[in-house]
Design a protein around this motif. Structure first.
Motif, PDB file in Angstrom:
ATOM      1  N   ASN A  46      35.399  22.128  36.851  1.00 43.92           N
ATOM      2  CA  ASN A  46      36.315  23.046  35.870  1.00 43.92           C
ATOM      3  C   ASN A  46      35.646  24.461  35.785  1.00 43.92           C
ATOM      4  O   ASN A  46      35.373  24.691  34.537  1.00 43.92           O
ATOM      5  N   THR A  47      35.241  24.939  36.710  1.00 42.11           N
ATOM      6  CA  THR A  47      34.544  26.080  36.362  1.00 42.11           C
ATOM      7  C   THR A  47      35.553  27.387  37.319  1.00 42.11           C
ATOM      8  O   THR A  47      36.335  26.888  38.214  1.00 42.11           O
ATOM      9  N   THR A  48      35.440  28.731  37.053  1.00 39.06           N
ATOM     10  CA  THR A  48      36.265  29.694  37.616  1.00 39.06           C
ATOM     11  C   THR A  48      35.241  31.077  37.534  1.00 39.06           C
ATOM     12  O   THR A  48      34.280  30.995  37.008  1.00 39.06           O
ATOM     13  N   VAL A  49      35.850  31.903  38.276  1.00 40.45           N
ATOM     14  CA  VAL A  49      35.102  33.409  38.207  1.00 40.45           C
ATOM     15  C   VAL A  49      36.308  34.333  38.090  1.00 40.45           C
ATOM     16  O   VAL A  49      37.387  34.380  38.570  1.00 40.45           O
ATOM     17  N   GLU A  50      36.152  35.241  36.977  1.00 41.34           N
ATOM     18  CA  GLU A  50      36.969  36.462  36.816  1.00 41.34           C
ATOM     19  C   GLU A  50      36.305  37.657  37.535  1.00 41.34           C
ATOM     20  O   GLU A  50      35.053  37.955  37.457  1.00 41.34           O
ATOM     21  N   ALA A  51      37.154  38.387  38.100  1.00 42.90           N
ATOM     22  CA  ALA A  51      36.793  39.522  38.975  1.00 42.90           C
ATOM     23  C   ALA A  51      37.445  40.616  38.476  1.00 42.90           C
ATOM     24  O   ALA A  51      38.465  40.557  38.120  1.00 42.90           O
ATOM     25  N   SER A  52      36.714  41.833  38.641  1.00 40.45           N
ATOM     26  CA  SER A  52      37.105  43.143  38.186  1.00 40.45           C
ATOM     27  C   SER A  52      38.344  43.595  39.013  1.00 40.45           C
ATOM     28  O   SER A  52      38.964  44.730  39.038  1.00 40.45           O
ATOM     29  N   SER A  53      38.311  43.293  40.370  1.00 34.72           N
ATOM     30  CA  SER A  53      39.199  43.508  41.397  1.00 34.72           C
ATOM     31  C   SER A  53      39.449  42.219  42.363  1.00 34.72           C
ATOM     32  O   SER A  53      38.628  41.546  42.628  1.00 34.72           O
ATOM     33  N   GLY A  54      40.725  42.104  42.886  1.00 44.62           N
ATOM     34  CA  GLY A  54      40.952  41.116  44.001  1.00 44.62           C
ATOM     35  C   GLY A  54      41.725  39.823  43.274  1.00 44.62           C
ATOM     36  O   GLY A  54      41.990  39.620  42.148  1.00 44.62           O
TER      37      GLY A  54
END
Length: 371
Positions: free
Chosen positions: A247-255
């Motif tokens: 239940n983890t994720t990653v936020e990206a400044s692009s893409g």
């Protein structure tokens, strides 16, 4: 690097002028205190020996997932450790490993081309001799396509199904290496295949764009995609602990962010079967999920419209320790260069938000920045 100690020595006036002055009187007491002067010296020509393992993280997970039928737990420790059959069956023989420098060439303004690769042996071990010793700007371990094969034939305490074979792709491991000491050991050269996570991404994008199709080769084509970054997030624990952070994720400044799941190959219903790769990975159709239950997140970039950028990635845990008590896991934001034409892989072991008094000081042979 050697540290030389230079100590100034005081010569008294009486000694300097012993032949021409009256020594009958006692000289005045001196309040001069010699002080050492430290000088940092880094001789030219020093080299560092780098060594580590070529590892297929998809194969490791495949072995771990098949170790026991749920809800039973695998009796083998979930570690990247030489004594574990899970790890031994995940190393890649004949992998080609080199280094990607981050220091731009003054003539071109771009990092230089990687040097000649070295192969991994039957145990997945690779060694790179005589890398120039330096501090500051790091290298990144880079795996290039070659004849590498996963070690499916390693015997374990009980039978494990073979990991479906695949072709290995150019993969840069997001783990800085600063060769400031005589040796850097335990470095991972991670190998991404065309039969696992990336194939699941290609299948999902193809389903969205039908009748057009997207292939793994397309993901590595700079004319079609500006880069692809694979994150595999692991729960806190020992440094070699490798259990996916659920239940983890990653936020990206692009893409675009995609959340990948896993099921035993062939276990999905017929409607979902076309979305599953040979190694069991897939992206569920429908509205985008908020996280991945196995900690696998892929970020694909649109084609470049200018120079490659530096992308900021922020890890997010979607579960709390308890209601109102904040997330279980944290990790500092990462700034990762955008590199089209290859797979950027970040296998990150997250930190626990529960305070601990245990102090972990990595040895110098890990060759991390700032050591």
């Amino acid at each position: 690097m050697h540290r030389a100690l230079f100590v100034g020595t005081l010569l008294g006036a009486a000694l300097l002028n012993a032949g021409c002055q009256d020594n009958s009187s006692t000289p005045a007491a001196s309040n001069f205190t010699p002080r050492p002067v430290y000088e940092n010296r880094e001789p030219e020509g020093l080299t560092t020996r780098l060594s580590g393992f070529a590892v297929d993280p998809e194969a490791y997970f495949f072995n771990l997932a098949n170790c026991a039928v749920p809800p039973a737990q695998c009796p083998l420790p979930p570690l990247y450790a030489e004594f574990s059959p899970l790890f031994q069956r995940s190393v890649v023989r004949g992998a080609l490993v080199t280094l990607q420098d981050t220091v731009p060439d003054p003539a071109t303004g771009q990092p230089p081309a990687p040097g000649a690769p070295v192969p991994s042996d039957a145990q997945g071990l690779w060694t790179m001799e005589k890398v120039p010793t330096r501090r500051g700007a790091p290298y990144f371990v880079l795996s290039v396509p070659g004849p590498g094969t996963v070690a499916n034939d390693v015997a374990g305490p009980f039978p494990l199904p073979p990991v479906p074979a695949g072709n290995y792709l150019t993969t840069m491991t997001v783990r800085p290496v600063v060769p400031a000491h005589s040796a850097c050991v335990g470095l991972e050269a991670l190998q991404m295949s065309d039969q696992g996570i990336l194939d699941a991404v290609a299948r999902s994008l193809s389903a969205e764009s039908a009748p057009a199709t997207v292939t793994v080769a397309d993901l590595l084509n700079p004319a079609k995609y500006g880069g692809v970054t694979v994150f595999w997030l692991y729960a806190p624990g020992f440094p070699v602990f490798r259990v996916p952070a659920d239940n983890t994720t990653v936020e990206a400044s692009s893409g675009r962010v995609l959340h990948v799941e896993w099921a035993p190959p062939g276990a999905l219903p017929p409607a979902l079967a076309p979305l599953q790769s040979a190694r069991g990975f897939f992206i569920p159709p429908g509205p985008p999920a908020a996280s991945s239950s196995v900690g696998i997140i892929v970020v694909v970039q649109p084609p470049l419209m200018g120079p490659p950028a530096t992308i900021t990635y922020t890890v997010k845990d979607t579960l709390e320790i308890a209601p109102g008590q904040g997330p279980r896991f944290v990790f500092q934001p990462l700034d990762v260069p955008q590199v089209p034409g290859l797979v950027t892989f970040a296998g990150l072991q997250l930190n626990s938000t529960v305070p601990t008094t245990t102090v972990s000081i990595p040895p110098l042979t890990t060759c991390l920045p700032g050591q």
